[in-house]
Structures are given as structure tokens and as C-alpha cells.
Design a protein around this motif. Structure first.
Motif, short mmCIF file in Angstrom:
data_model
loop_
_atom_site.label_atom_id
_atom_site.label_comp_id
_atom_site.label_asym_id
_atom_site.label_seq_id
_atom_site.Cartn_x
_atom_site.Cartn_y
_atom_site.Cartn_z
N HIS A 35 0.84 -1.20 0.00
CA HIS A 35 0.00 0.00 0.00
C HIS A 35 0.87 1.25 0.00
O HIS A 35 1.79 1.38 0.82
CB HIS A 35 -0.93 0.01 1.22
N ALA A 36 0.57 2.17 -0.92
CA ALA A 36 1.32 3.42 -1.03
C ALA A 36 0.37 4.61 -1.00
O ALA A 36 -0.77 4.52 -1.46
CB ALA A 36 2.14 3.44 -2.32
N LEU A 37 0.86 5.71 -0.47
CA LEU A 37 0.12 6.97 -0.46
C LEU A 37 1.01 8.04 -1.08
O LEU A 37 2.10 8.30 -0.59
CB LEU A 37 -0.25 7.37 0.97
N ILE A 38 0.54 8.64 -2.18
CA ILE A 38 1.31 9.68 -2.87
C ILE A 38 0.52 10.98 -2.74
O ILE A 38 -0.59 11.11 -3.26
CB ILE A 38 1.54 9.34 -4.35
N ILE A 39 1.11 11.95 -2.05
CA ILE A 39 0.47 13.25 -1.83
C ILE A 39 0.92 14.21 -2.92
O ILE A 39 2.10 14.36 -3.19
CB ILE A 39 0.86 13.82 -0.45
N GLY A 40 -0.04 14.88 -3.55
CA GLY A 40 0.29 15.82 -4.62
C GLY A 40 0.54 15.10 -5.93
O GLY A 40 1.51 15.38 -6.63
N ALA A 41 -0.36 14.18 -6.28
CA ALA A 41 -0.17 13.35 -7.46
C ALA A 41 -1.00 13.80 -8.66
O ALA A 41 -1.09 13.10 -9.66
CB ALA A 41 -0.51 11.89 -7.13
N GLY A 42 -1.57 14.98 -8.55
CA GLY A 42 -2.42 15.45 -9.65
C GLY A 42 -1.68 15.70 -10.94
O GLY A 42 -2.24 15.56 -12.03
N HIS A 43 -0.41 16.07 -10.82
CA HIS A 43 0.39 16.33 -12.03
C HIS A 43 1.86 16.29 -11.62
O HIS A 43 2.20 16.07 -10.45
CB HIS A 43 0.04 17.70 -12.64
N GLY A 44 2.74 16.47 -12.58
CA GLY A 44 4.17 16.57 -12.30
C GLY A 44 4.79 15.29 -11.75
O GLY A 44 4.43 14.17 -12.15
N ILE A 45 5.71 15.45 -10.83
CA ILE A 45 6.49 14.33 -10.31
C ILE A 45 5.61 13.32 -9.59
O ILE A 45 5.77 12.11 -9.73
CB ILE A 45 7.60 14.84 -9.38
N GLY A 46 4.66 13.80 -8.79
CA GLY A 46 3.77 12.89 -8.07
C GLY A 46 2.99 11.99 -9.00
O GLY A 46 2.87 10.78 -8.76
N LEU A 47 2.49 12.56 -10.08
CA LEU A 47 1.78 11.77 -11.09
C LEU A 47 2.71 10.74 -11.72
O LEU A 47 2.32 9.58 -11.91
CB LEU A 47 1.21 12.69 -12.17
N GLY A 48 3.94 11.14 -12.01
CA GLY A 48 4.91 10.21 -12.60
C GLY A 48 5.19 9.04 -11.69
O GLY A 48 5.30 7.89 -12.14
N ILE A 49 5.29 9.31 -10.38
CA ILE A 49 5.52 8.22 -9.42
C ILE A 49 4.37 7.24 -9.41
O ILE A 49 4.56 6.01 -9.42
CB ILE A 49 5.75 8.81 -8.01
#
Length: 251
Positions: free
Chosen positions: A10-24
Motif C-alpha cells: 500500500h502506497a500513499l502519494i500526496i500531490g499526485a495530480g500532475h508533475g512528479i507525483g503523477l509520474g511516481i
């Protein structure tokens, strides 16, 4: 003991709407089939690609609207997920400029409101996440990381300028170090890291890309570099400030 992405569930990525977070999020979905992801975004109009990913991976990706600068929203998220355990939490939220904010070239441009806004977005979010999600971190072991910036290194600063952005990232780095120490004292099996992603072609860096002499990475390259950096890291390395190429950056 090492942190391994292949062991994550299970992972939680904060700020994944665009940019680096989305890439992750994209790379985790494409390359680590055993990981289920919760990904947050702040504005729907900036998260269309993330919402499309949800359609492609409906069983493994949950997208959540969340403003991480609002303590009550992070608290509410934590309350809604009291039974969740995250092996991986990455905060990729960051702010350099807006229509009203630009990096200062000198003291004459220093503005208190700009300074406070960059501290609020770049520095404050990480300890709020740690405060409310500490109990959700896995001991298998887990990893808590934040995307920082090399310009936050006091020792590395040779050219000055960018007062508010540099200071906000330096503050973030100190907060990461403090969190790492507290987690160690609590005997938590959690690796805590600050990561410099390198110069990446995003909305954050776009106005300054043409002026840099650094290598420019696309978002998927940066996301891949970050995941390579954290994968197989020893718990003894907690509290470090690491560069996209794996090197350690002085505070």
C-alpha cells in the motif's frame, strides 16, 4: 534491514495530480503490480491525467481530493483511514511561483506574504502528514519521503537569491531530519528521507528551464530516479538528504 518496493502493498502519494507525483503513481502502477495506491490531488482541473489513470487501474488506484495545507483535511483523511497501513508515503507537493509570486533576485523583492506562503506549502505539509499518519506507517519496514530541492542546502548555496524558496526548502530539510530522529526514538521501522529530484520539466520549473545549465529530466525520468533511490535503502540511512543520482547532499 532494507526497504524494498517489491515488498510494498500500500502506497500513499500526496500531490499526485500532475508533475512528479503523477509520474511516481504511473511507474508504481506499471511496474509494481502488488502495490495498491491512494493518490491525492488538490484541483480537479489539474488532475485529469490522474483521473484517467483511475479508469485504467480501477482496482489498484484510489484518487482523493485533498488540500494538504489544510490540517483539518489531513486529520479527516487519517480518521477515514484508521485501519489502513501504508508501506510507502511520498509527499511531492511544492510551490515555486504563481501569477503573483516569483523567486526573488535580491532583498528589494523580498515579500513577507510570499515568504509565509512558500513556508506553508513547501515546509508545513510534511510534518502535518507525519503527525496524523505516523500510526498508519507499516513496520515491514516503511518509508516516509518528501521531494525537497538542492537549493535548500545551506552549504551548497554559492549564488544566493530565491530567498523564500531556498528558506522553505531548508526548513523542510530540517523538519525531515527531526521526524527521522523522532521515529528512530520510537523504534519505528521507517526510513525517512528528503529527496532532490533534479531539474524536471514541470509547471514548477517551466519558466526557468531555458536558463539552467543542469540536466533537464522529463517527469517519468525523475519519478523513476526517485523510486530507484528509495528502493533497497537500509533503515540506517534514515534522515538523509539524497540527490536524484543517489548521492548525498550536504544540509
Amino acid at each position: 534491514m532494507n526497504f524494498r518496493l517489491n515488498n510494498c502493498k500500500h502506497a500513499l502519494i500526496i500531490g499526485a495530480g500532475h508533475g512528479i507525483g503523477l509520474g511516481i503513481v504511473q511507474i508504481l502502477l506499471e511496474n509494481y503490480s502488488g502495490i495498491s495506491i491512494k493518490a491525492t490531488y488538490r484541483r480537479k482541473d489539474h488532475a485529469l491525467d490522474l483521473l484517467d489513470l483511475k479508469k485504467q487501474f480501477p482496482k489498484r488506484l484510489e484518487v482523493i481530493e485533498l488540500n494538504p495545507t489544510k490540517e483539518e483535511q489531513i486529520n479527516a483523511f487519517a480518521q477515514e483511514h484508521t485501519d489502513s497501513s501504508f508501506d510507502l508515503i511520498i509527499n511531492s507537493v511544492g510551490l515555486l511561483h504563481t501569477k503573483k509570486i516569483s523567486p526573488e533576485k535580491g532583498l528589494r523583492e523580498f515579500d513577507p506574504d510570499t515568504f509565509l506562503e512558500l513556508i506553508r506549502v513547501n515546509a508545513m505539509v510534511t510534518p502535518l502528514l507525519a503527525k496524523y499518519l505516523e500510526r498508519n506507517l507499516s513496520d515491514s519496514p516503511g518509508l516516509f519521503a518528501t521531494v525537497s530541492a538542492k537549493v535548500g542546502s545551506i552549504e551548497d548555496n554559492k549564488i544566493g537569491g530565491w530567498y523564500s524558496y531556498r528558506a522553505s526548502k531548508a526548513a523542510l530539510n530540517m523538519l525531515i531530519k527531526i521526524i527521522a530522529i523522532e521515529f528512530e526514538r520510537k523504534r519505528k521501522k521507517c526510513l525517512v528521507l528528503a529527496i532532490h529530484p533534479g531539474t524536471t520539466r514541470t509547471e514548477l520549473s517551466e519558466p526557468f528551464i531555458d536558463r539552467t545549465s543542469y540536466i533537464i529530466h522529463e517527469t517519468h525520468e525523475t519519478a523513476s530516479n526517485i523510486l530507484n533511490i528509495i528502493n533497497n535503502r537500509e533503515l540506517s540511512e534514515t534522515g538523509k538528504f539524497l540527490s536524484w543520482d543517489g548521492g548525498e547532499i550536504p544540509w
